[in-house]
Design a protein around this motif. Structure first.
Motif, mmCIF file in Angstrom:
data_model
loop_
_atom_site.group_PDB
_atom_site.id
_atom_site.type_symbol
_atom_site.label_atom_id
_atom_site.label_comp_id
_atom_site.label_asym_id
_atom_site.label_seq_id
_atom_site.Cartn_x
_atom_site.Cartn_y
_atom_site.Cartn_z
ATOM 1 N N LEU A 1 42.459 41.250 46.565
ATOM 2 C CA LEU A 1 42.215 40.466 45.498
ATOM 3 C C LEU A 1 41.581 39.295 45.740
ATOM 4 O O LEU A 1 41.639 38.631 46.748
ATOM 5 N N LEU A 2 40.474 38.749 44.724
ATOM 6 C CA LEU A 2 40.139 37.406 44.882
ATOM 7 C C LEU A 2 40.943 36.547 44.029
ATOM 8 O O LEU A 2 40.997 37.107 42.773
ATOM 9 N N VAL A 3 41.415 35.181 44.496
ATOM 10 C CA VAL A 3 42.418 34.613 43.772
ATOM 11 C C VAL A 3 41.717 33.268 43.526
ATOM 12 O O VAL A 3 40.907 32.676 44.279
ATOM 13 N N SER A 4 41.907 32.750 42.210
ATOM 14 C CA SER A 4 41.641 31.430 41.944
ATOM 15 C C SER A 4 42.054 30.400 42.832
ATOM 16 O O SER A 4 42.895 30.302 43.664
ATOM 17 N N ALA A 5 40.902 29.201 43.107
ATOM 18 C CA ALA A 5 41.265 28.153 43.862
ATOM 19 C C ALA A 5 42.460 27.350 43.343
ATOM 20 O O ALA A 5 43.021 26.551 44.142
ATOM 21 N N GLU A 6 43.101 27.462 42.131
ATOM 22 C CA GLU A 6 44.140 26.923 41.649
ATOM 23 C C GLU A 6 45.392 27.187 42.157
ATOM 24 O O GLU A 6 46.292 26.499 41.685
ATOM 25 N N ALA A 7 45.410 28.241 42.629
ATOM 26 C CA ALA A 7 46.582 29.138 43.361
ATOM 27 C C ALA A 7 46.737 28.877 44.918
ATOM 28 O O ALA A 7 45.508 28.841 45.372
ATOM 29 N N ASP A 8 47.758 28.628 45.403
ATOM 30 C CA ASP A 8 47.992 28.738 46.875
ATOM 31 C C ASP A 8 48.997 29.758 47.465
ATOM 32 O O ASP A 8 49.200 29.808 48.301
ATOM 33 N N VAL A 9 49.526 30.427 46.576
ATOM 34 C CA VAL A 9 50.615 31.603 46.692
ATOM 35 C C VAL A 9 50.364 32.732 45.695
ATOM 36 O O VAL A 9 49.915 32.671 44.766
ATOM 37 N N LEU A 10 51.040 33.866 46.184
ATOM 38 C CA LEU A 10 51.117 35.098 45.330
ATOM 39 C C LEU A 10 52.699 35.196 45.118
ATOM 40 O O LEU A 10 53.510 35.413 46.331
ATOM 41 N N GLU A 11 53.179 35.571 44.095
ATOM 42 C CA GLU A 11 54.534 36.089 43.787
ATOM 43 C C GLU A 11 54.391 37.404 43.646
ATOM 44 O O GLU A 11 53.688 37.931 42.825
ATOM 45 N N ILE A 12 55.211 38.354 44.426
ATOM 46 C CA ILE A 12 55.146 39.372 44.390
ATOM 47 C C ILE A 12 56.466 40.198 44.181
ATOM 48 O O ILE A 12 57.531 39.889 44.880
ATOM 49 N N GLU A 13 56.410 41.063 43.274
ATOM 50 C CA GLU A 13 57.559 41.534 42.856
ATOM 51 C C GLU A 13 57.675 43.373 43.001
ATOM 52 O O GLU A 13 56.547 43.826 42.432
ATOM 53 N N ASN A 14 58.333 43.914 44.206
ATOM 54 C CA ASN A 14 58.309 45.476 44.203
ATOM 55 C C ASN A 14 59.460 45.960 43.355
ATOM 56 O O ASN A 14 60.451 45.847 43.421
ATOM 57 N N LEU A 15 58.937 46.738 42.254
ATOM 58 C CA LEU A 15 59.783 47.395 41.415
ATOM 59 C C LEU A 15 60.406 48.642 41.846
ATOM 60 O O LEU A 15 61.272 49.180 41.488
ATOM 61 N N VAL B 1 32.850 35.813 40.258
ATOM 62 C CA VAL B 1 33.613 37.106 40.248
ATOM 63 C C VAL B 1 34.886 37.203 39.208
ATOM 64 O O VAL B 1 35.119 38.267 38.651
ATOM 65 N N LEU B 2 35.724 35.985 39.408
ATOM 66 C CA LEU B 2 36.849 35.865 38.520
ATOM 67 C C LEU B 2 36.602 35.794 37.006
ATOM 68 O O LEU B 2 37.355 36.503 36.343
ATOM 69 N N ALA B 3 35.467 35.422 36.590
ATOM 70 C CA ALA B 3 35.067 35.323 35.288
ATOM 71 C C ALA B 3 36.373 34.549 34.341
ATOM 72 O O ALA B 3 36.553 35.188 33.300
ATOM 73 N N GLY B 4 36.966 33.889 34.930
ATOM 74 C CA GLY B 4 38.025 33.047 34.083
ATOM 75 C C GLY B 4 39.534 33.370 34.371
ATOM 76 O O GLY B 4 40.289 32.844 33.809
ATOM 77 N N ASN B 5 39.578 34.538 35.063
ATOM 78 C CA ASN B 5 40.769 34.864 35.414
ATOM 79 C C ASN B 5 41.465 34.267 36.843
ATOM 80 O O ASN B 5 40.494 33.697 37.603
ATOM 81 N N ALA B 6 42.647 34.341 36.902
ATOM 82 C CA ALA B 6 43.359 33.945 37.998
ATOM 83 C C ALA B 6 43.180 34.959 39.213
ATOM 84 O O ALA B 6 43.076 34.335 40.423
ATOM 85 N N MET B 7 43.146 36.267 38.968
ATOM 86 C CA MET B 7 42.828 37.181 39.980
ATOM 87 C C MET B 7 41.870 38.419 39.653
ATOM 88 O O MET B 7 41.825 38.573 38.377
ATOM 89 N N ALA B 8 41.063 38.695 40.542
ATOM 90 C CA ALA B 8 40.399 40.145 40.411
ATOM 91 C C ALA B 8 40.496 40.861 41.566
ATOM 92 O O ALA B 8 40.319 40.324 42.718
ATOM 93 N N ILE B 9 40.492 42.199 40.903
ATOM 94 C CA ILE B 9 40.388 43.014 42.363
ATOM 95 C C ILE B 9 38.814 43.190 42.801
ATOM 96 O O ILE B 9 38.074 43.621 42.303
ATOM 97 N N VAL B 10 38.826 42.925 43.953
ATOM 98 C CA VAL B 10 37.443 43.179 44.839
ATOM 99 C C VAL B 10 37.351 44.599 45.189
ATOM 100 O O VAL B 10 36.105 44.947 44.902
#
Length: 202
Positions: free
Chosen positions: A129-143, A94-103
């Motif tokens: 979101l589907l997130v890669s197993a390489e990550a364990d957190v999301l960094e979120i910035e609300n603009l 599903v990720l197709a090489g990306n770190a995240m994908a909108i499910v």
């Protein structure tokens, strides 16, 4: 499932520890809260063998006028996932090489209690979101409502809820003792402002 969602809300913010919210069936994938709003994403294996996701919502302090505690959770949406969130190869496809994908993404009209207009109901955008197993957190910035924070990932599925007018940037990252290492590119998400809800939590 609503009882499982309510228990997850009462347990507080999820942490990036494998199996933190795991149950036999279904499994709590992620919990999203902001002030008195709470959302819980669950997934489960259906009788036909396919995985499905379910989204629940609650408002803190709204059950019978109680000042503390979450009200009974309401079911907002659900549907077929189309992949196995517990299988690495299925997620990688599903990720197709990306770190995240909108499910999945959807909009739900819920009572937020923020405004007097429209009886306090607002149209919220929900993104999974589907997130890669390489990550364990999301960094979120609300603009829109300036803030920058990190959210732990208790599973491969992450839940994001945008209030009207929100514009956020999301990046997957791997936490280390000295900080976080970015994983992949940034995803920017937005939710168009509703004329009836422009005076919310700014």
């Amino acid at each position: 499932m609503s009882e499982i969602a309510l228990e997850a809300l009462g347990a507080g913010p999820p942490v990036a520890t494998a199996g933190t919210y795991r149950t036999a069936e279904p499994t709590v994938a992620d919990v999203w809260t902001e002030r008195d709003l709470g959302f819980v994403l669950l997934y489960h294996r259906r009788h036909d063998g396919y995985f499905a996701e379910e989204l629940y919502y609650s408002l803190r302090g709204s059950d019978g006028g109680a000042e503390e505690g979450w009200a009974a959770c309401d079911h907002l949406s659900g549907g077929l996932l189309g992949f196995d969130p517990e299988d690495a190869s299925s997620c990688e496809e599903v990720l197709a090489g990306n770190a995240m994908a909108i499910v999945t993404e959807s909009e739900s009209m819920v009572y937020t209690g923020r405004l007097a207009e429209n009886e306090g109901d607002e149209l919220l955008r929900v993104v999974e979101l589907l997130v890669s197993a390489e990550a364990d957190v999301l960094e979120i910035e609300n603009l829109t409502r300036p803030s920058h924070y990190r959210r732990a990932l208790p599973s491969a599925l992450a839940l994001l809820v945008l209030l009207p007018g929100d514009r956020i940037r999301v990046r997957a990252a791997l936490s280390t003792r000295s900080g976080c290492i970015p994983v992949g590119d940034v995803i920017e998400l937005s939710h168009s402002p509703d004329s009836a809800t422009r005076s919310g939590w700014l």
